[in-house]
Design a protein around this motif. Structure first.
Motif, PDB file in Angstrom:
ATOM      1  N   ASP A 285       0.858  -1.186   0.000  1.00  0.00           N
ATOM      2  CA  ASP A 285       0.000   0.000   0.000  1.00  0.00           C
ATOM      3  C   ASP A 285       0.893   1.235   0.000  1.00  0.00           C
TER       4      ASP A 285
ATOM      5  N   GLU B   3      -1.075  -0.854  -4.095  1.00  0.00           N
ATOM      6  CA  GLU B   3      -2.323  -0.167  -3.739  1.00  0.00           C
ATOM      7  C   GLU B   3      -2.126   1.344  -3.718  1.00  0.00           C
TER       8      GLU B   3
ATOM      9  N   GLU C  35      -9.463   3.883  -2.723  1.00  0.00           N
ATOM     10  CA  GLU C  35      -9.848   3.971  -1.307  1.00  0.00           C
ATOM     11  C   GLU C  35     -10.461   5.334  -0.958  1.00  0.00           C
TER      12      GLU C  35
ATOM     13  N   ARG D  44     -11.007  -0.643  -4.970  1.00  0.00           N
ATOM     14  CA  ARG D  44     -10.999  -0.890  -3.522  1.00  0.00           C
ATOM     15  C   ARG D  44     -11.631   0.260  -2.740  1.00  0.00           C
TER      16      ARG D  44
HETATM   17 MG    MG Z   1      -4.895   1.664   1.721  1.00  0.00          MG
END
Ligand code: MG
Ligand code: CS2
Length: 397
Positions: A204, A230, A256, A277
Motif C-alpha cells: 500500500d 495499492e 480507497e 478498492r
Molecule cells: Mg490503503
C-alpha cells in the motif's frame, strides 16, 4: 413498514465509530448501519440527527433505492465524505431491516452465494519496518496467511487507532517521498525474501508518492511480483493514473478515497486498475457498492474493498456479504478486531487459515450493545498528517 426513529450511537472502544440504528413500526425489527468517518464523526452525526432523521421518520423502510436517491439528489447539494458516510449508515441499516424481514442474510438479497469463503489479507504490524521484516515470516506461518499487506511509511501502521485519548490536534508523522523510494523498494524485497515466493504481498503506497516516484518503485518491484500495488498516487488527477498505468505492468488496486461511482468510471472504462478498492462507507453504502461492483465486473476488474483495523465489524460484515455474492471478487482486507470493540459490536466475519466466513443470520448479522457502547464515550481524534523532515512541508499521509 414505516421508519419510526433513526438513532445514532457514537462510541470509542479503541476507535471512534458512528453507528446508525433505524427503528420500525414493528418493535422487533430494527437495522444497524455504520456511518463512521475517521476523524470527522461528529459532522456526520449532526447531518443525520438534524436533517436526515426528521425526513426519514414515516418513510417506508422497504424503499431503499428511493430513500438513497432522495438523500443523494433530494438535498440538491450532493456527495462528499460527510454526506456519503451518513447515507451509508442509513443505507446499511435499511438493508439490514430488509434482510431481517425476509429472514435472509444480506448476501442472499444480493443474489446469493457464489463462493463458500473469502480470501483475505492481513497487515504486517510493527513499530518499525525492521521489526516488520523480522516478524513477517512467523506472522504468515502462525496465521496461515496466503496474502499479506505492507504499507509505505516510516512509523507504525497502528497510527489511526484512537487509543491514546482525546487529541487537540493531529499527530505529525515524518515522511520524505523524495528520499524514501529506494528504502521502500528494499523493504519490499526483504519481506519477499523472508516469506518466499508463494505468499502474495500487497504494497500500500497509500497515495504517498508522485507519479514519477510511483513508477520508479513499481518498475523496480516488477520482478518481485506484488499481488498488487495499492493507491500508488493520490486519486485527484486521472491523467496521473494514466501515466502510472502506462509505465508499469504491476497489478494496481485503487480507489480507497473515491466517494461515488462517478469517480470510479474513468479508471474502470480505461482499465487503469485491476482491483477497485473503495471504502463502502465513503461511497454511500451497499446500494452504491453493488452498482460499482457491476460496472467493474463488466470490465474484468476485481474487488478489494477497503477493510483495515480501524473499520468496525459491521462494515467488515457488509464487505463479506458483498464478497461472497459477487462474481468479480478479488480479495478482502481483514482487519483484526480488538477485544474491546467486540464488547460493543456483536458479530462479523471469522478468520481461519487465510479465509473469512460468517454464520448465516438474517440481515447483516451484527448488533450493537448500546450499554457497552455508552461505557466508551467519543474522544476527538484526527488522522495524522505527514510533514517532510527535510523542510517541514505537508505531504500526503
Ligand atoms: Mg490503503
Ligand atoms: C489503509 C487504511 O488499510 C488500508 O488500506 O489505507 O489503513 C487507512 O489508512 C485508514 O483506514 C484510514 O483511517
Amino acid at each position: 413498514m414505516k421508519i419510526t426513529d433513526v438513532r445514532t450511537i457514537l462510541t470509542c472502544p479503541k476507535q471512534n465509530y458512528l453507528f446508525v440504528k433505524i427503528l420500525t413500526e414493528d418493535r422487533e425489527i430494527y437495522g444497524i448501519g455504520d456511518a463512521s468517518l475517521n476523524g470527522r464523526e461528529k459532522a456526520v452525526e449532526d447531518l443525520i440527527q438534524e436533517y436526515l432523521r426528521p425526513m426519514l421518520i414515516g418513510m417506508d423502510a422497504d424503499r431503499i433505492e428511493d430513500i438513497w436517491q432522495t438523500i443523494y439528489r433530494g438535498a440538491y447539494w450532493r456527495g462528499g465524505n460527510i454526506i456519503m458516510s451518513a447515507l451509508c449508515g442509513i443505507d446499511m441499516a435499511l438493508w439490514d431491516i430488509k434482510g431481517k424481514r425476509a429472514g435472509l442474510p444480506l448476501y442472499s438479497l444480493l443474489g446469493g452465494r457464489v463462493r463458500e469463503r473469502v480470501l483475505c489479507y492481513s497487515h504486517v504490524l510493527g513499530k518499525t519496518n525492521e521489526e516488520k521484516v523480522q516478524k513477517a515470516a512467523a506472522f504468515v506461518e502462525e496465521k496461515g496467511l496466503k496474502v499479506i499487506r505492507l504499507r509505505a511509511g516510516l512509523p507504525s501502521a497502528n497510527g489511526t487507532l484512537n487509543n491514546q485519548g482525546h487529541q487537540a490536534r493531529p499527530k505529525v508523522e515524518p515522511w520524505d517521498p523524495e528520499f524514501l523510494a529506494d528504502e521502500m523498494i528494499a523493504y519490499f524485497i526483504r519481506i519477499r525474501k523472508k516469506v518466499g515466493d508463494k505468499v502474495g504481498i500487497i504494497f500500500d503506497l497509500h497515495e504517498r508518492f508522485s507519479p514519477d516516484q510511483a513508477v520508479y518503485i513499481m518498475r523496480k518491484l516488477e520482478d518481485y511480483h506484488p499481488f498488487f500495488i495499492e493507491d500508488p498516487i493520490a486519486p485527484d488527477c486521472i491523467e496521473s493514473l494514466r501515466t502510472v498505468r502506462a509505465h508499469t505492468n504491476v497489478p494496481i488496486a485503487f480507489g480507497e478515497l473515491y466517494k461515488d461511482r462517478y469517480e470510479c468510471i474513468p479508471g474502470i472504462i480505461e482499465r487503469l486498475y485491476d482491483f477497485i478498492r473503495c471504502d463502502i462507507i465513503r461511497i454511500g453504502g451497499i446500494t452504491e457498492a453493488k452498482k460499482i461492483n457491476a460496472m467493474a465486473e463488466a470490465f474484468d476488474i476485481k474487488t478489494a474493498w477497503h477493510g483495515p483495523n480501524d473499520v468496525s465489524p459491521v462494515t467488515h460484515a457488509v464487505n463479506w456479504h458483498m464478497n461472497v455474492s459477487c462474481f468479480n471478487f478479488g480479495i478482502q482486507e481483514d482487519g483484526t478486531v480488538d477485544d474491546t470493540v467486540k464488547k460493543v459490536v456483536r458479530g462479523g466475519p471469522v478468520y481461519k487459515d487465510g479465509y473469512l466466513t460468517m454464520p448465516d443470520q438474517p440481515g447483516i448479522g451484527c448488533d450493537i450493545d448500546e450499554e457497552a457502547a455508552a461505557e466508551y464515550p467519543y474522544k476527538r481524534a484526527y488522522i495524522p498528517v505527514c510533514r517532510r523532515t527535510s523542510d517541514e512541508s505537508l505531504c500526503d499521509w
